[in-house]
Write a protein that holds these residues in place. Sequence first.
Motif, PDB file in Angstrom:
ATOM      1  N   LEU A  25     -40.909 -32.397   8.208  1.00 50.11           N
ATOM      2  CA  LEU A  25     -39.908 -33.396   8.560  1.00 50.11           C
ATOM      3  C   LEU A  25     -40.025 -33.795  10.026  1.00 50.11           C
ATOM      4  N   TYR A  26     -39.974 -35.095  10.244  1.00 46.75           N
ATOM      5  CA  TYR A  26     -39.970 -35.679  11.580  1.00 46.75           C
ATOM      6  C   TYR A  26     -38.788 -36.639  11.685  1.00 46.75           C
ATOM      7  N   ARG A  27     -38.502 -37.048  12.917  1.00 48.20           N
ATOM      8  CA  ARG A  27     -37.607 -38.175  13.098  1.00 48.20           C
ATOM      9  C   ARG A  27     -38.152 -39.075  14.204  1.00 48.20           C
ATOM     10  N   MET A  28     -37.832 -40.361  14.086  1.00 47.65           N
ATOM     11  CA  MET A  28     -38.326 -41.377  15.016  1.00 47.65           C
ATOM     12  C   MET A  28     -37.154 -42.173  15.566  1.00 47.65           C
ATOM     13  N   LYS A  83     -41.110 -33.504  15.757  1.00 42.44           N
ATOM     14  CA  LYS A  83     -41.144 -32.675  14.552  1.00 42.44           C
ATOM     15  C   LYS A  83     -39.907 -31.806  14.517  1.00 42.44           C
ATOM     16  N   LEU A  84     -39.269 -31.707  13.335  1.00 36.42           N
ATOM     17  CA  LEU A  84     -38.012 -30.978  13.209  1.00 36.42           C
ATOM     18  C   LEU A  84     -38.171 -29.599  12.595  1.00 36.42           C
ATOM     19  N   THR A  85     -39.246 -29.375  11.837  1.00 33.95           N
ATOM     20  CA  THR A  85     -39.450 -28.074  11.202  1.00 33.95           C
ATOM     21  C   THR A  85     -40.922 -27.855  10.916  1.00 33.95           C
ATOM     22  N   ASP A  86     -41.327 -26.596  10.860  1.00 37.73           N
ATOM     23  CA  ASP A  86     -42.684 -26.251  10.445  1.00 37.73           C
ATOM     24  C   ASP A  86     -42.772 -26.016   8.944  1.00 37.73           C
ATOM     25  N   ASP A  87     -41.647 -26.095   8.232  1.00 39.09           N
ATOM     26  CA  ASP A  87     -41.655 -25.937   6.781  1.00 39.09           C
ATOM     27  C   ASP A  87     -42.264 -27.171   6.121  1.00 39.09           C
ATOM     28  N   ARG A  88     -43.032 -26.956   5.055  1.00 39.80           N
ATOM     29  CA  ARG A  88     -43.440 -28.069   4.202  1.00 39.80           C
ATOM     30  C   ARG A  88     -42.239 -28.435   3.331  1.00 39.80           C
ATOM     31  N   VAL A  89     -41.977 -29.722   3.177  1.00 42.55           N
ATOM     32  CA  VAL A  89     -40.752 -30.188   2.543  1.00 42.55           C
ATOM     33  C   VAL A  89     -41.072 -30.928   1.242  1.00 42.55           C
ATOM     34  N   ASP A  90     -40.328 -30.610   0.186  1.00 47.54           N
ATOM     35  CA  ASP A  90     -40.472 -31.312  -1.090  1.00 47.54           C
ATOM     36  C   ASP A  90     -39.544 -32.516  -1.184  1.00 47.54           C
ATOM     37  N   ASN A  91     -38.292 -32.346  -0.767  1.00 45.62           N
ATOM     38  CA  ASN A  91     -37.323 -33.433  -0.779  1.00 45.62           C
ATOM     39  C   ASN A  91     -36.219 -33.104   0.212  1.00 45.62           C
ATOM     40  N   PHE A  92     -35.476 -34.127   0.646  1.00 42.45           N
ATOM     41  CA  PHE A  92     -34.450 -33.891   1.665  1.00 42.45           C
ATOM     42  C   PHE A  92     -33.417 -35.002   1.631  1.00 42.45           C
ATOM     43  N   ASN A  93     -32.305 -34.761   2.333  1.00 40.02           N
ATOM     44  CA  ASN A  93     -31.287 -35.775   2.537  1.00 40.02           C
ATOM     45  C   ASN A  93     -30.609 -35.495   3.869  1.00 40.02           C
ATOM     46  N   VAL A  94     -30.058 -36.536   4.469  1.00 44.13           N
ATOM     47  CA  VAL A  94     -29.498 -36.439   5.814  1.00 44.13           C
ATOM     48  C   VAL A  94     -28.022 -36.809   5.779  1.00 44.13           C
ATOM     49  N   TYR A  99     -30.335 -31.441   4.813  1.00 48.69           N
ATOM     50  CA  TYR A  99     -30.573 -30.503   3.715  1.00 48.69           C
ATOM     51  C   TYR A  99     -31.964 -30.783   3.157  1.00 48.69           C
ATOM     52  N   TYR A 100     -32.753 -29.725   2.931  1.00 52.63           N
ATOM     53  CA  TYR A 100     -34.113 -29.951   2.433  1.00 52.63           C
ATOM     54  C   TYR A 100     -34.593 -28.769   1.607  1.00 52.63           C
ATOM     55  N   GLN A 101     -35.543 -29.073   0.713  1.00 49.66           N
ATOM     56  CA  GLN A 101     -36.185 -28.048  -0.107  1.00 49.66           C
ATOM     57  C   GLN A 101     -37.465 -27.587   0.574  1.00 49.66           C
ATOM     58  N   LYS A 102     -37.501 -26.322   0.922  1.00 41.80           N
ATOM     59  CA  LYS A 102     -38.704 -25.741   1.532  1.00 41.80           C
ATOM     60  C   LYS A 102     -39.717 -25.422   0.448  1.00 41.80           C
ATOM     61  N   ASN A 103     -40.940 -25.946   0.615  1.00 44.75           N
ATOM     62  CA  ASN A 103     -42.026 -25.672  -0.316  1.00 44.75           C
ATOM     63  C   ASN A 103     -42.749 -24.427   0.151  1.00 44.75           C
ATOM     64  N   ASP A 104     -42.667 -23.365  -0.648  1.00 41.37           N
ATOM     65  CA  ASP A 104     -43.324 -22.102  -0.302  1.00 41.37           C
ATOM     66  C   ASP A 104     -43.652 -21.377  -1.609  1.00 41.37           C
ATOM     67  N   PRO A 105     -44.906 -20.971  -1.822  1.00 41.34           N
ATOM     68  CA  PRO A 105     -45.278 -20.332  -3.083  1.00 41.34           C
ATOM     69  C   PRO A 105     -44.507 -19.059  -3.387  1.00 41.34           C
ATOM     70  N   SER A 106     -44.149 -18.305  -2.351  1.00 40.69           N
ATOM     71  CA  SER A 106     -43.488 -17.016  -2.576  1.00 40.69           C
ATOM     72  C   SER A 106     -42.011 -17.008  -2.210  1.00 40.69           C
ATOM     73  N   GLN A 107     -41.581 -17.888  -1.285  1.00 37.37           N
ATOM     74  CA  GLN A 107     -40.183 -17.881  -0.844  1.00 37.37           C
ATOM     75  C   GLN A 107     -39.625 -19.306  -0.735  1.00 37.37           C
ATOM     76  N   LEU A 127     -29.306 -32.009  12.877  1.00 42.05           N
ATOM     77  CA  LEU A 127     -30.055 -33.258  12.907  1.00 42.05           C
ATOM     78  C   LEU A 127     -31.203 -33.215  13.902  1.00 42.05           C
ATOM     79  N   ASP A 128     -31.112 -32.303  14.865  1.00 40.06           N
ATOM     80  CA  ASP A 128     -32.184 -32.135  15.847  1.00 40.06           C
ATOM     81  C   ASP A 128     -33.177 -31.055  15.442  1.00 40.06           C
ATOM     82  N   GLY A 129     -33.012 -30.473  14.252  1.00 41.37           N
ATOM     83  CA  GLY A 129     -33.911 -29.437  13.766  1.00 41.37           C
ATOM     84  C   GLY A 129     -33.528 -28.031  14.170  1.00 41.37           C
TER      85      GLY A 129
END
Length: 234
Positions: A128-131, A140-151, A157-165, A173-175
């Motif tokens: 996730l980024y913001r401009m 950049k707001l997070t190092d997590d890979r994101v599947d979907n989000f809303n502001v 709020y966002y879904q963290k993509n992680d195979p194990s967790q 809003l600033d991460g």
Amino acid sequence: FLSQNVAGVYRTTKEGRNAYCFSKDLTQIISLSGNYLLYQRFKGGEGMSLFKSDLEGKANEMAVDYEINPACIQNGIVYFNNTPDSQGLYAFHVDNNTVSSVAEGNIWFPIIQGGYIYYMNADDNYRLYRMELSGHSTEKLTDDRVDNFNVGQNYIYYQKNDPSQPAMKRMGLDGLNPEIVMNGNFSNINLTSTFAYFHAFQSRTELYRTPVNGAINVTPFTAAMEAARQEQTK
């Protein structure tokens, strides 16, 4: 009364009376901008395009002949990613049906909040980024890979993509101050002024909610589950 099997865009009174049909074709996302209705329309052989209509349905026309998601809209401008010819962030101006370039980049699912566009950066593993809209500076707001989000007003709020967790998470809003809302895979994040709602992944009935602000307190949203069960028994 409109059957769930009827395709198209319709307008009724709050009591469900005086139905008016804007289009009988298959449609997807619908938005309202001032006195204009914007909707995606699909017609066999023509593909997806963006239509615009006044609220009376008298001026109902194709605005852009390719797919534009009209969900990210503010002050008469729809912000969307990618045209058929190029990648980037673009602006569709509702008043005159023109499209202009805003910024370059592999930008996905833009959401506008305040003076920022929040988006998934496909060139950085869908983080996730913001401009800033004013100067187009990005962060950049997070190092997590994101599947979907809303502001929302105070949180992302966002879904963290992680195979194990994998987990539903939220952060400022600033991460800053990321925290886990609920472990697992979830989708369809919807935010109101009081609650954040989200589905268990690939489930139509397993719905949860937590106060959108303040302390996290996830509970099943049983009213939605009961309504779905009643619909299945009809």
